[in-house]
Design a protein around this motif. Structure first.
Motif, mmCIF file in Angstrom:
data_model
loop_
_atom_site.group_PDB
_atom_site.id
_atom_site.type_symbol
_atom_site.label_atom_id
_atom_site.label_comp_id
_atom_site.label_asym_id
_atom_site.label_seq_id
_atom_site.Cartn_x
_atom_site.Cartn_y
_atom_site.Cartn_z
ATOM 1 N N VAL A 87 18.427 29.302 33.159
ATOM 2 C CA VAL A 87 18.985 30.035 32.023
ATOM 3 C C VAL A 87 18.303 29.598 30.742
ATOM 4 C CG1 VAL A 87 21.263 30.407 33.063
ATOM 5 C CG2 VAL A 87 20.828 28.320 31.726
ATOM 6 N N THR A 88 18.386 30.472 29.752
ATOM 7 C CA THR A 88 17.971 30.141 28.385
ATOM 8 C C THR A 88 19.226 29.967 27.544
ATOM 9 O OG1 THR A 88 15.891 31.372 28.595
ATOM 10 C CG2 THR A 88 16.717 30.949 26.358
ATOM 11 N N PHE A 89 19.305 28.828 26.865
ATOM 12 C CA PHE A 89 20.495 28.477 26.098
ATOM 13 C C PHE A 89 20.126 28.421 24.616
ATOM 14 C CE2 PHE A 89 24.085 25.054 25.700
ATOM 15 C CZ PHE A 89 24.910 26.000 25.106
ATOM 16 N N PHE A 90 20.729 29.307 23.837
ATOM 17 C CA PHE A 90 20.620 29.241 22.379
ATOM 18 C C PHE A 90 21.734 28.288 21.933
ATOM 19 C CE2 PHE A 90 18.525 33.094 23.563
ATOM 20 C CZ PHE A 90 17.494 33.268 22.645
ATOM 21 N N LEU A 92 31.157 31.110 24.399
ATOM 22 C CA LEU A 92 30.063 30.232 24.817
ATOM 23 C C LEU A 92 29.025 30.997 25.633
ATOM 24 C CD1 LEU A 92 31.938 26.942 25.750
ATOM 25 C CD2 LEU A 92 30.043 27.140 24.128
ATOM 26 N N ARG A 93 29.484 31.940 26.443
ATOM 27 C CA ARG A 93 28.561 32.688 27.294
ATOM 28 C C ARG A 93 27.651 33.621 26.497
ATOM 29 N NH1 ARG A 93 29.998 32.638 32.949
ATOM 30 N NH2 ARG A 93 31.708 31.178 33.261
ATOM 31 N N ARG A 94 28.009 33.908 25.247
ATOM 32 C CA ARG A 94 27.115 34.734 24.415
ATOM 33 C C ARG A 94 25.840 33.987 24.036
ATOM 34 N NH1 ARG A 94 31.101 38.344 20.482
ATOM 35 N NH2 ARG A 94 32.487 39.001 22.184
ATOM 36 N N TYR A 95 25.844 32.675 24.210
ATOM 37 C CA TYR A 95 24.666 31.871 23.857
ATOM 38 C C TYR A 95 23.764 31.610 25.053
ATOM 39 C CZ TYR A 95 27.241 30.928 19.540
ATOM 40 O OH TYR A 95 27.915 31.072 18.338
ATOM 41 N N ILE A 96 24.133 32.133 26.224
ATOM 42 C CA ILE A 96 23.389 31.845 27.449
ATOM 43 C C ILE A 96 22.862 33.143 28.043
ATOM 44 C CG2 ILE A 96 23.482 30.799 29.739
ATOM 45 C CD1 ILE A 96 25.877 29.145 28.756
ATOM 46 N N VAL A 97 21.561 33.167 28.348
ATOM 47 C CA VAL A 97 20.901 34.330 28.945
ATOM 48 C C VAL A 97 20.235 33.877 30.243
ATOM 49 C CG1 VAL A 97 19.134 36.100 28.617
ATOM 50 C CG2 VAL A 97 20.497 35.327 26.662
ATOM 51 N N ILE A 140 20.842 40.368 27.518
ATOM 52 C CA ILE A 140 22.192 40.468 28.071
ATOM 53 C C ILE A 140 22.664 39.055 28.393
ATOM 54 C CG2 ILE A 140 23.668 41.401 29.867
ATOM 55 C CD1 ILE A 140 22.546 43.518 27.994
ATOM 56 N N SER A 141 23.723 38.628 27.726
ATOM 57 C CA SER A 141 24.253 37.289 27.952
ATOM 58 C C SER A 141 25.129 37.282 29.200
ATOM 59 C CB SER A 141 25.068 36.839 26.744
ATOM 60 O OG SER A 141 26.283 37.561 26.680
ATOM 61 N N LEU A 142 25.566 36.091 29.586
ATOM 62 C CA LEU A 142 26.546 35.998 30.674
ATOM 63 C C LEU A 142 27.782 36.798 30.264
ATOM 64 C CD1 LEU A 142 26.355 32.215 31.653
ATOM 65 C CD2 LEU A 142 24.904 34.103 32.396
ATOM 66 N N TYR A 143 28.409 37.443 31.209
ATOM 67 C CA TYR A 143 29.508 38.393 30.993
ATOM 68 C C TYR A 143 29.023 39.716 30.426
ATOM 69 C CZ TYR A 143 33.286 35.028 31.957
ATOM 70 O OH TYR A 143 34.149 34.136 32.561
ATOM 71 N N GLY A 144 27.701 39.919 30.332
ATOM 72 C CA GLY A 144 27.167 41.236 29.998
ATOM 73 C C GLY A 144 27.274 41.657 28.555
ATOM 74 N N HIS A 145 27.372 40.704 27.620
ATOM 75 C CA HIS A 145 27.455 41.068 26.209
ATOM 76 C C HIS A 145 26.049 41.267 25.654
ATOM 77 C CE1 HIS A 145 29.685 41.365 22.420
ATOM 78 N NE2 HIS A 145 28.690 40.692 21.871
ATOM 79 N N GLU A 146 25.856 42.325 24.856
ATOM 80 C CA GLU A 146 24.527 42.645 24.321
ATOM 81 C C GLU A 146 24.190 41.778 23.119
ATOM 82 O OE1 GLU A 146 23.329 46.596 23.572
ATOM 83 O OE2 GLU A 146 24.154 47.403 25.420
ATOM 84 N N MET A 147 23.017 41.122 23.201
ATOM 85 C CA MET A 147 22.482 40.302 22.124
ATOM 86 C C MET A 147 21.069 40.799 21.802
ATOM 87 S SD MET A 147 25.128 38.217 21.894
ATOM 88 C CE MET A 147 24.582 36.859 20.840
ATOM 89 N N ASN A 148 20.457 40.189 20.810
ATOM 90 C CA ASN A 148 19.076 40.540 20.474
ATOM 91 C C ASN A 148 18.362 39.283 20.010
ATOM 92 O OD1 ASN A 148 16.911 41.409 18.243
ATOM 93 N ND2 ASN A 148 17.168 43.127 19.661
#
Length: 378
Positions: free
Chosen positions: A68-71, A112-117, A135-143
């Motif tokens: 995974v990539t962790f911001f 927390l899952r919004r920071y992990i791809v 797309i983060s864990l739980y499928g939330h859209e990020m950029n």
């Protein structure tokens, strides 16, 4: 000889320029031989709070064994979010004493899952004008998008950073919430890390609303920011801030908007003044039978009060008052004044309790405009 010296000088100049460009575009890439989770654990107290939350929501294995990539948000980002949460609670009259454990685990888990791809998302993969949708864990859209700072007058010649954005379920960038990186492309045994800067607030703009849903409710309370004092003058246009059925009940939403933009209609009053508040320049109108408006009041003394209502209209109206939804006045009949801006006084009485209360002015029968009510202790 001169030609040889000139050639050598030019060669050295171009070599120097090439070296400068290589240095300017260089991007250090760190690599560690432990997992993402263990690397953060090795950083001392910098990520203690973050790791405690990761353990609590069962993301430990993800950061130890999955690619995974962790911001990475810093602990100070979480502390700032908690301060904002407690400030919101205090603003709404509740104790500002919440701790990490007061926030439901589902909130920490979701954010927390919004920071992990999943997979490796390095800086090079984000070099597009509009960045890359992630797309983060739980499928939330990020950029994610690369950007460069300026240095020594060179535009884009400074440190490379990433802009990591929560799209907030919108395709319009104006709606996005962004975070900048402090360090990028730290390779771990199982993935990649980008460290977010300390100014970032954990959860982007979602934390307080998710942890304390009441903060998302429309603002309610006195329009002027403080209760209207009685005895004194209550300007009708200064009804409370709040949604329909809380601050007012109005059947006709199509009235004037001279002072306020919600349903109760407001217009410039021919006898208006702003000696008490800006609302004194306006009256409310477009009233229907059964409508009411609410005011937060501070009554100085318990007892009987004379009411002087400044009204205008075609007659047949009936008005009375409620305190905390209990009738406190007689029904006051409103005569025909000869026009919607021909103002007259009508009188009544009310028995009022001391202290801060919610007062409703109820229009049992309408066909009138109301400018203000003057309260005098008897």
């Amino acid at each position: 000889m001169r030609k040889i010296l000139l050639l050598l000088s030019l060669t050295a100049l171009f070599a120097c320029k090439k070296g400068m460009e290589q240095y300017r575009n260089a991007r250090p890439v760190s690599e560690v031989s432990v997992s993402t989770y263990d690397f953060l654990r090795q950083q001392g107290a910098l990520y203690d709070t973050l790791l405690r939350l990761i353990d609590a929501v069962h993301l430990t294995d993800t950061l130890k064994n999955q690619q995974v990539t962790f911001f990475v948000p810093q602990d100070v980002s979480i502390e700032t979010a908690m301060k904002n949460l407690n400030f919101a609670r205090e603003r709404l009259g509740e104790p500002g004493n919440w701790t990490l454990d007061s926030v439901p685990l589902a909130v920490w888990d979701s954010l927390l899952r919004r920071y992990i791809v999943r997979g490796i998302v390095d800086a090079d993969s984000l070099r597009y004008a509009d960045g890359s949708d992630l797309i983060s864990l739980y499928g939330h859209e990020m950029n994610g998008k690369t950007s460069s700072t300026n240095a020594s007058g060179a535009v884009g010649g400074g440190t490379q950073l990433l802009v990591y954005s929560d799209k907030n379920d919108s395709r319009f960038t104006k709606d996005w919430s962004t975070a900048l990186t402090q360090n990028v492309d730290i390779h771990s045994k199982n993935g990649l890390m980008h460290i977010l800067e300390s100014q970032h607030v954990f959860g982007f703009t979602s934390f307080v609303g998710k942890a304390y849903p009441r903060s998302l409710e429309p603002i309610q309370g006195p329009y002027l920011g403080y209760p209207i004092e009685i005895p004194g003058i209550l300007n009708a246009a200064d009804y409370d801030e709040g949604p329909k059925e809380i601050a007012y009940h109005y059947k006709n939403p199509d009235g004037g908007k001279a002072y306020r933009n919600d349903d109760p209609g407001t217009e410039n009053c021919s006898e208006g003044d702003n000696l008490i508040s800006p609302g004194g320049r306006y009256n409310i109108g477009w009233i229907s039978d059964g409508d009411w408006v609410r005011y937060t009041v501070d009554i100085k003394d318990t007892g009987k009060y004379k009411l002087e209502l400044r009204i205008a209209g075609n007659g047949g109206g009936i008005v009375y008052l409620l305190i905390d939804d209990i009738p406190v006045s007689d029904e006051i009949a409103v005569p025909n004044t000869g026009g919607w801006q021909n103002w007259q006084s009508v009188f009544g009485t009310a028995d009022l309790p001391e202290g801060k209360h919610l007062m409703k002015v109820v229009f049992k029968k309408a066909n009138l405009n109301l400018h203000r009510i003057i309260f005098t202790k008897l």
